[in-house]
Design an enzyme around this catalytic site. Structure first.
Site, PDB file in Angstrom:
ATOM      1  CB  CYS A  47      18.222 -41.684  20.685  1.00 34.42           C
ATOM      2  SG  CYS A  47      18.860 -42.234  22.262  1.00 34.42           S
TER       3      CYS A  47
ATOM      4  CG  ASP B  24      -5.628  13.263  -4.344  1.00 36.93           C
ATOM      5  OD1 ASP B  24      -6.646  13.904  -4.631  1.00 36.93           O
ATOM      6  OD2 ASP B  24      -5.357  12.862  -3.202  1.00 36.93           O
TER       7      ASP B  24
ATOM      8  CG  ASP C   5      -4.803   8.046  -0.766  1.00 39.00           C
ATOM      9  OD1 ASP C   5      -5.336   7.319  -1.625  1.00 39.00           O
ATOM     10  OD2 ASP C   5      -5.459   8.725   0.043  1.00 39.00           O
TER      11      ASP C   5
ATOM     12  CG  ASP D  34      -6.707   9.365  -4.753  1.00 35.19           C
ATOM     13  OD1 ASP D  34      -7.718  10.069  -4.673  1.00 35.19           O
ATOM     14  OD2 ASP D  34      -5.646   9.620  -4.170  1.00 35.19           O
TER      15      ASP D  34
END
Length: 811
Positions: A89, A507, A705, A709
C-alpha cells in the site's frame, strides 16, 4: 527596483558581514544591500534590467562564503494517509504521488501512516495530491502538520548542541586526566593519549571553523574563524613535539580553546533563537485549513489554496483563515494578534476581518478579500523581517572599524610575539609582579613558550562577534515586541530618527478625531427634544450630506420614528427645505434663514459659542420662526489630550495640519493641547507644510491615516500611519500603529528610545571588552583558555542584554 533575499552560509562575525556586504555591493545592478548576522541573510535591492542573481551568488562564494536564494515556492508537508495496511500500500501511494508533475520528494512511512512530501506550489496543490492518492484507493487527511518545514534555526541549534556536547565530553575527560597526571599519579603515555583525544575536537568538530578560516584567507578577508584556527591548530601541532622532545605541550590548551568556541556558538545560537521568537510566533498564528462553500457544499481546503471571492465558514472558537469581509452573521473577534488589544471587537455584516484573528462567538460567513503575501499578517511578517534585516546609521561607524578588526588583531598578535622575544626582561618583570596574584602565570617557562602563550591569548580573546551582534539582536527583539503591541517599525533608521524628532505633526481628521461627524448639542425653546430631532432627521434623511447622515444616525440610535417627506429640495451651500404634513421646514446656515427672512438673533450668541468649539451649527425653522439649533462635530478622541501632554513632556513639540478654517482649527488644537496650528491647508498643500516644519524645527514626524496622507508621510523624516487593522496602508509609513489608539504613538517613541539605548549599550560593552581584554592579553596576564571563555561570554552578554528589552514597559 526589485528585492531578493539570500541565505548566507558561513558568516560568524562582524568581519564576515562586511566582506559579504562589500562583495554584493560590487555586483552589477545592485543598488543597496543589508546583511544580517543574526538571521544570516542578505537582502538585495537591485535594478531589474542589469542584475543577475547568479553573479550575486558567485560574488558571495568568491568572498569565502556560500549563498542560496530564498525559495518560497518549494513547500514541505507531512500528511496522514488513510487505508494503508501493508508495505505494498505504501509503495502504491508513493508511486502515485511521485508521478505528479511538481513533486520534488515523496516518502511514505507505513509505521505511522504518514507521507512526507516536498513540492513546487506554483505547479501543484495539495488538493491535487489528495486526488492522486484517492485514485489509487486511499485518502489523504489535510488537518495535520501542514506546510510544516523544519525550523532552520532549531536545526542549527540542535547540531551546535550535539557538537558542543561531544566536544565537552572529550575535553572534560582530558582535563581530568591532566589533573590526575599533574597532581596524583603520572599516567603512562599521557601525551600520546591527549594528542589522540584532541583530534576529533580540533579537526572533526572544529572542521567547519577551519573550512571557514581557509575560505576567508583565500578571499583575502580574514574573519573570526581565522583567530580560532590560529588559536587551536598551531598550539596542537607544537604540542605534538612534546612526543619527541622535552618541551611544554599545548594540546590541552588547543582543545579547550576549540571547545569554548563551540560552547559559545551553541549558546549564541540558542540566544538568537530566543531573539527571533517574534517572527516564529507570527508565522505560527495563521490557520492551516479553511472551510469554504463550493456549489452549496462545504469542503475543507488549505489556506494556501484560497482565492479571492471564496466564501469561508468560520465557526465559534476558530481562527479566521485569511483577510475578508463578513457577509453573514455577527460575532466578537479577538484581534489581539494584530492590535495588541486584549478586548474582543464586535463585528457584523460589512465589517472587515483579519486572517488569524479568532472568532469568539457566532457562526460567520466571510468572503475572501486577500490571500498570500497580500494579507495583513503577511505584510506584518515582511515588515518585521525588513526591520530585523536593516541597519541603524550608528552601525556604519562600527562596520568600518570591524572591517579592519581581524587583520589588526593578527598584526597585534605578531607584534606581541616579537615584543616578548625582543623585550623579554620587560615582559618577565610584569609577569613576576603578577605571578603571586594570577595562578596561571608560570615564569619558569622559557621566553619562547611564554611568548607563544601570550600571542595565542591575544588571538582568542579578541571578539568581533560582539560588535556584529550589537544592532541586529536589539532590532530583532525590539521589532518583535513592537509587532506584539501593534507597533510595526520598517527599518533601523526609523528607530534612530524617531527618538530624535523635534516636532510631531498630526493630521486632524481620522487621527486626532474619529473622522466621522456626530451630534453634540441640540437646543429648542418650543419643541420637546425627541420631537425636535425626529422632525429634523425626517427631512435630513433625503440628503446625502455627511452632516445629515450624522443627524439621521443619532435619531436611529434613539429609536425615533421618522415621518415621510412630501417634498424635498437641497439648496447648494445653504441647506435643505422639506415639507412634512403640509408644513414647510428649513434646515441650514444663516444664509438660508436670511433668504426666508427668518430672524435668528436670539440664537446668535449660542451659535458663536458652539462654533468656537469647532462645531458646525445648523438652524431649524418653519415658515414662522426658528425652532432651534443643532450642532454637529467631528469629535476629538478622548485620549488625544493626555497623549499630546505626554509628547510635549518628552520635549517634542506638536503641530496640527488641517483644512479647517482658523477658528475651528484653533478650537480643536486648544481642546487637544496642541501648541502649533496650521489651518486652511488643502490636501496637496500638506507636503509643503511638512517642509516648512522641517525648516523651522529639524526632524519632523507626521501622523496620518497612511492612505490619504501618503505624500506627507513620505516627506516627513518619520511617517507614522495610524489606523485599525487592514485599514492601515503599511507600505506608506516608516512606523505603522495598527491599533488606531493615539497612545501607541507614545509607546512607539518609548520603544525606539529603548531599542537605541540597547544598541548603544551593546556597542559600549563590546568595545569595552575588547579595549580591556586585548591589552591584558598582550601583557601576558590572561591564559588562552580564559581568553577563549571570555570571548564567548562577550557575545552572549550582547545578546542577553538585547533580550532584556522584553521587560520594557511601553504604557
Amino acid at each position: 527596483m526589485e528585492k531578493t533575499k539570500l541565505n548566507i552560509i558561513g558568516m560568524t562575525c562582524a568581519s564576515c558581514v562586511n566582506h559579504v556586504d562589500k562583495a554584493l555591493r560590487n555586483t552589477q545592478g545592485v543598488l543597496d544591500v543589508s546583511v544580517n548576522l543574526t538571521t544570516e541573510t542578505a537582502t538585495i535591492t537591485y535594478e531589474d534590467s542589469s542584475f543577475n542573481q547568479e553573479q550575486a551568488l558567485h560574488a558571495v562564494r568568491d568572498a569565502g562564503y556560500d549563498a542560496v536564494i530564498e525559495n518560497e515556492e518549494i513547500k514541505s508537508a507531512t500528511l496522514r494517509v488513510e487505508g494503508m495496511t501493508c508495505a505494498s500500500c505504501a509503495s502504491r501511494v508513493e508511486q502515485a504521488v511521485t508521478k505528479l508533475n511538481g513533486i520534488k520528494f515523496a516518502n511514505v512511512n507505513i509505521a505511522n501512516d504518514k507521507i512526507n512530501i516536498s513540492f513546487d506550489s506554483t505547479m501543484l496543490k495539495i488538493s491535487q495530491i489528495k486526488k492522486a492518492v484517492q485514485d489509487v484507493g486511499y485518502d489523504l487527511i489535510l488537518e495535520e502538520e501542514l506546510d510544516e518545514e523544519i525550523d532552520p534555526t532549531a536545526q542549527k541549534m540542535n547540531k551546535a548542541k550535539k557538537t558542543m556536547i561531544q566536544s565537552m565530553s572529550i575535553t572534560i575527560t582530558m582535563m581530568t586526566l591532566m589533573i590526575v597526571h599533574m597532581f596524583i599519579i603520572k599516567i603512562p603515555f599521557y601525551t600520546w593519549i591527549v594528542a589522540f583525544m584532541a583530534i576529533p575536537v580540533i579537526f572533526i568538530f572544529g572542521f567547519h571553523v577551519h573550512k571557514g578560516s581557509f575560505k576567508s584567507i583565500k578571499a583575502k578577508s580574514p574573519n573570526m574563524d581565522v583567530l580560532v584556527s590560529l588559536g587551536s591548530i598551531p598550539p596542537y601541532l607544537i604540542g605534538l613535539l612534546g612526543l619527541f622532545m622535552p618541551i611544554t605541550t599545548f594540546v590541552e590548551m588547543a582543545t579547550t580553546i576549540m571547545t569554548f568556541h563551540l560552547l559559545g556558538k551553541y549558546l549564541e545560537a540558542r540566544a538568537k533563537g530566543k531573539a527571533s521568537q517574534a517572527i516564529k510566533k507570527l508565522m505560527d498564528l495563521g490557520a492551516k485549513t479553511a472551510r469554504i462553500i463550493v456549489d452549496g457544499t462545504e469542503i475543507q481546503v488549505l489556506t494556501s489554496e484560497l482565492s479571492v471571492g471564496d466564501l469561508m465558514i468560520v465557526k465559534p472558537g476558530e481562527k479566521i483563515p485569511t483577510d475578508g469581509i463578513i457577509v453573514w452573521g455577527e460575532s466578537l473577534i479577538d484581534e489581539s494578534l494584530a492590535t495588541g488589544e486584549s478586548m474582543p471587537v464586535q463585528k457584523g455584516v460589512g465589517d472587515q476581518v483579519i486572517g488569524a484573528t479568532i472568532n469568539k462567538q457566532g457562526l460567520l460567513k466571510v468572503e475572501v478579500k486577500k490571500v498570500g503575501n497580500e494579507t495583513f499578517l503577511a505584510q506584518v511578517i515582511e515588515m518585521v523581517e525588513a526591520c530585523q534585516g536593516s541597519k541603524v546609521p550608528i552601525q556604519e561607524y562600527a562596520d568600518r572599524i570591524t572591517s579592519y578588526f581581524v587583520p589588526g588583531i593578527l598584526v597585534i598578535t605578531l607584534l606581541t610575539f616579537v615584543s616578548f622575544l625582543v623585550f623579554t626582561p620587560f615582559h618577565l618583570n610584569i609577569l613576576r609582579f603578577m605571578e603571586p596574584i594570577l595562578p596561571w602565570i608560570n615564569t619558569s617557562q622559557s621566553p619562547l613558550t611564554l611568548a607563544f602563550i601570550t600571542a595565542t591569548a591575544v588571538l582568542v580573546i579578541a571578539c568581533p562577534c560582539a560588535l556584529g551582534l550589537g544592532t541586529p539582536t536589539a532590532l530583532m527583539v525590539g521589532s518583535g515586541i513592537g509587532a506584539e503591541k501593534g507597533i510595526l517599525i520598517r527599518n533601523g533608521e526609523a528607530v534612530q530618527t524617531l527618538k530624535d524628532v523635534s516636532v510631531i505633526a498630526f493630521d486632524k481628521t481620522g487621527t486626532l478625531t474619529y473622522g466621522k461627524p456626530v451630534v453634540t448639542d441640540m437646543f429648542s425653546k418650543t419643541l420637546e427634544s425627541n420631537h425636535f430631532l425626529a422632525l429634523l432627521a425626517s427631512i435630513e434623511k433625503s440628503s446625502e450630506h455627511p452632516l445629515a447622515s450624522a443627524i439621521v444616525e443619532h435619531a436611529h440610535q434613539l429609536n425615533l420614528t421618522l415621518s415621510d417627506v412630501e417634498s424635498f429640495e437641497a439648496v447648494t451651500g445653504k441647506g435643505v427645505i422639506g415639507v412634512i404634513e403640509s408644513q414647510r421646514y428649513y434646515v441650514g446656515n444663516r444664509k438660508l434663514m436670511d433668504d426666508q427672512n427668518l430672524s435668528y438673533l436670539d440664537w446668535e450668541s449660542k451659535m458663536v459659542e458652539l462654533e468656537d468649539q469647532a462645531k458646525t451649527v445648523m438652524i431649524f425653522a418653519n415658515d414662522l420662526e426658528v425652532l432651534g439649533i443643532i450642532a454637529v462635530a467631528d469629535a476629538i478622541k478622548p485620549q488625544a489630550r493626555s497623549v499630546i501632554a505626554q509628547i510635549e513632556a518628552m520635549g517634542i513639540s506638536t503641530a496640527m495640519i488641517t483644512g479647517d478654517n482658523a477658528r475651528t482649527a484653533k478650537a480643536i488644537a486648544l481642546s487637544a493641547g496642541i501648541s502649533h496650528v496650521i489651518s486652511d491647508v488643502l490636501p496637496e498643500g500638506k507636503v509643503k507644510e511638512i517642509k516648512n516644519l522641517q525648516d523651522a524645527y529639524g526632524l519632523v514626524a507626521m501622523v496620518g491615516d497612511g492612505i490619504n496622507d501618503a505624500p506627507a508621510l513620505k516627506q516627513a523624516n518619520i511617517g507614522i500611519a495610524i489606523g485599525t487593522g487592514t485599514d492601515v496602508a503599511i507600505e506608506a509609513s516608516d512606523v505603522t500603529l495598527v491599533r488606531g489608539d493615539l497612545n501607541s504613538i507614545v509607546s512607539a517613541i518609548l520603544l525606539s528610545k529603548a531599542i537605541f539605548r540597547k544598541i548603544k549599550e551593546n556597542y559600549f560593552w563590546a568595545w569595552f571588552y575588547n579595549a580591556l581584554a586585548i591589552p591584558f592579553a598582550m601583557l601576558g596576564l590572561l591564559h588562552p583558555m580564559i581568553g577563549a571563555a571570555a570571548m564567548s561570554l562577550s557575545s552572549l552578554n550582547v545578546i542577553y542584554n538585547s533580550l532584556r528589552l522584553k521587560k520594557i514597559n511601553l504604557s
